[in-house]
Scaffold this motif. Sequence first.
Motif, short mmCIF file in Angstrom:
data_model
loop_
_atom_site.label_atom_id
_atom_site.label_comp_id
_atom_site.label_asym_id
_atom_site.label_seq_id
_atom_site.Cartn_x
_atom_site.Cartn_y
_atom_site.Cartn_z
N THR A 43 0.81 -1.23 0.00
CA THR A 43 0.00 0.00 0.00
C THR A 43 0.84 1.28 0.00
OG1 THR A 43 -0.21 -0.01 2.42
CG2 THR A 43 -1.93 -1.14 1.14
N LYS A 44 2.15 1.18 0.22
CA LYS A 44 2.97 2.39 0.10
C LYS A 44 2.96 2.92 -1.33
CE LYS A 44 7.46 0.17 -0.82
NZ LYS A 44 8.81 -0.10 -0.28
N HIS A 45 2.57 2.08 -2.28
CA HIS A 45 2.46 2.50 -3.67
C HIS A 45 1.10 3.13 -3.98
CE1 HIS A 45 6.16 0.34 -4.84
NE2 HIS A 45 5.73 -0.64 -4.07
N PHE A 46 0.15 3.02 -3.07
CA PHE A 46 -1.21 3.50 -3.32
C PHE A 46 -1.27 5.02 -3.40
CE2 PHE A 46 -4.28 -0.12 -1.91
CZ PHE A 46 -3.57 -1.03 -2.67
N ASP A 47 -2.24 5.50 -4.15
CA ASP A 47 -2.51 6.95 -4.21
C ASP A 47 -3.25 7.41 -2.97
OD1 ASP A 47 -1.50 6.89 -6.91
OD2 ASP A 47 -3.44 6.05 -7.50
N HIS A 51 -9.16 2.94 4.44
CA HIS A 51 -9.42 2.14 5.64
C HIS A 51 -8.17 1.37 6.04
CE1 HIS A 51 -13.72 2.87 5.44
NE2 HIS A 51 -13.76 2.40 4.20
N ARG A 52 -7.92 1.34 7.35
CA ARG A 52 -6.89 0.47 7.93
C ARG A 52 -7.54 -0.29 9.08
NH1 ARG A 52 -3.60 5.11 6.85
NH2 ARG A 52 -1.72 4.60 5.64
N THR A 60 -5.72 -5.37 7.15
CA THR A 60 -6.34 -4.97 5.88
C THR A 60 -6.18 -3.48 5.67
OG1 THR A 60 -8.03 -6.69 6.13
CG2 THR A 60 -8.48 -4.95 4.53
N GLN A 61 -5.83 -3.10 4.46
CA GLN A 61 -5.86 -1.70 4.05
C GLN A 61 -6.57 -1.62 2.71
OE1 GLN A 61 -2.11 0.43 4.31
NE2 GLN A 61 -1.51 -0.69 6.15
N THR A 62 -7.49 -0.68 2.59
CA THR A 62 -8.22 -0.47 1.34
C THR A 62 -7.96 0.93 0.84
OG1 THR A 62 -9.97 -2.04 1.93
CG2 THR A 62 -10.52 -0.37 0.28
N GLY A 63 -7.67 1.04 -0.45
CA GLY A 63 -7.40 2.34 -1.05
C GLY A 63 -7.42 2.24 -2.56
N THR A 64 -6.73 3.17 -3.21
CA THR A 64 -6.71 3.17 -4.68
C THR A 64 -5.27 3.20 -5.19
OG1 THR A 64 -6.85 5.60 -4.74
CG2 THR A 64 -8.93 4.36 -4.88
N TYR A 65 -5.09 2.52 -6.32
CA TYR A 65 -3.81 2.56 -7.04
C TYR A 65 -4.14 2.84 -8.49
CZ TYR A 65 0.58 1.12 -9.19
OH TYR A 65 1.73 1.11 -9.91
N GLY A 67 -6.15 4.82 -9.66
CA GLY A 67 -7.60 4.96 -9.82
C GLY A 67 -8.41 3.71 -9.55
N LYS A 68 -7.75 2.57 -9.33
CA LYS A 68 -8.47 1.32 -9.08
C LYS A 68 -8.53 1.05 -7.58
CE LYS A 68 -8.70 -3.54 -10.53
NZ LYS A 68 -9.84 -3.46 -11.46
N ARG A 69 -9.71 0.79 -7.09
CA ARG A 69 -9.89 0.51 -5.66
C ARG A 69 -9.48 -0.94 -5.39
NH1 ARG A 69 -14.64 -0.51 -1.92
NH2 ARG A 69 -14.17 0.64 0.01
N MET A 70 -8.64 -1.13 -4.38
CA MET A 70 -8.14 -2.45 -4.01
C MET A 70 -8.07 -2.56 -2.49
SD MET A 70 -4.75 -2.85 -6.40
CE MET A 70 -4.64 -2.16 -8.06
N SER A 71 -8.18 -3.80 -2.00
CA SER A 71 -7.91 -4.11 -0.60
C SER A 71 -6.71 -5.03 -0.53
CB SER A 71 -9.11 -4.80 0.05
OG SER A 71 -10.22 -3.94 0.16
N VAL A 72 -5.84 -4.82 0.44
CA VAL A 72 -4.70 -5.69 0.67
C VAL A 72 -4.89 -6.32 2.05
CG1 VAL A 72 -2.18 -5.87 0.77
CG2 VAL A 72 -3.25 -4.13 -0.67
N ILE A 73 -4.84 -7.65 2.11
CA ILE A 73 -5.14 -8.37 3.34
C ILE A 73 -4.04 -9.38 3.63
CG2 ILE A 73 -6.76 -9.96 4.47
CD1 ILE A 73 -8.98 -8.77 2.84
N SER A 74 -3.55 -9.40 4.87
CA SER A 74 -2.60 -10.43 5.27
C SER A 74 -3.37 -11.64 5.79
CB SER A 74 -1.64 -9.92 6.34
OG SER A 74 -2.33 -9.54 7.51
N THR A 75 -2.97 -12.81 5.33
CA THR A 75 -3.67 -14.04 5.71
C THR A 75 -2.96 -14.82 6.81
OG1 THR A 75 -2.50 -15.38 4.06
CG2 THR A 75 -4.54 -14.29 3.35
N GLY A 76 -1.68 -14.48 7.07
CA GLY A 76 -0.89 -15.40 7.87
C GLY A 76 -0.50 -16.59 6.99
N ILE A 77 0.12 -17.59 7.59
CA ILE A 77 0.64 -18.73 6.85
C ILE A 77 -0.32 -19.92 6.95
CG2 ILE A 77 2.54 -20.40 6.69
CD1 ILE A 77 4.38 -18.26 7.85
#
Length: 290
Positions: A43-47, A51-52, A60-65, A67-77
């Motif tokens: 998400t450091k690349h996001f515009d 949400h955090r 989870t962090q949700t934002g835009t890159y 212009g596209k809205r994306m969520s990034v989620i860690s699942t663990g192993i």
Amino acid sequence: MALKPSEFILNKDGSIYHLNLLPEQLASTIITVGDPDRVNHVTKHFDTIEHRVHKREFHTQTGTYKGKRMSVISTGIGTDNIDIVLNELDALVNIDFKTRKVKEKLTSLDIIRIGTSGSVQSDLPIDSFLVSETAVGFDSLLHFYKSENIQDKVFSEALKDHLEFSKDNGTPYVVNASSALLSHFNDSSYFKGTTVTNCGFYGPQGRVLRLPLSNPSLNDRMASFEYSGKRITNFEMETAGIYGLSQLLGHRALSLNAIIANRGTGEFSKNTTKTVEKLIANALDRIAGI
């Protein structure tokens, strides 16, 4: 019929139990990473970030890159966590949180894993990228669901015979990536392969520290296996679960792997961070265009 509170569990604030998310906090394009710290690396690349949210290992962090809205989620192993994450992601878009009923109109998500992996094949170089066309689960998760219609049973039986798999190890399940998502990674930047999802990091992947293995030749047998022009290329611990549950739930899934170890040659990447960063940057640009 409304889902029982013991089956569809919500927190006091109305969020889904483990992920701690509300439906409006989730984008329809989702990037999964294993390590919670890797969420920030994406998400450091996001515009923008709107949400955090975090609970336990699920960040989870949700934002835009671009212009596209994306969520990034860690699942663990591991696919035990994938079972939680995939079911709760689906619930966020396909269950009405007020009525506790499955919606009549279902939503399909795009789910792309960005993770690390070890190569089984000596000719698959360290610090390369691989997209998983097919995944083989050694973890048994998919067998707890009615899933025969999405499994490649012939492939599974051929692999089991070649590996001389003990009945105590269970039956591998074989599932494929989303062809639609795969088409966006169809060039020379990515090797294509068949990924084995293991239920552990040491013994199940043939690593020996102090404990002897029940099948010491398993990795060599995997490296020599071929079925319909496909060979086993790499190990990791989530892809098959993501592919299997995504198909059953009507979502599109793809797994992108940074190859940081080569089990055939014994090599390990000298700069895993740089390799993963390159994969993240490459993947984000492609995902933004989907």
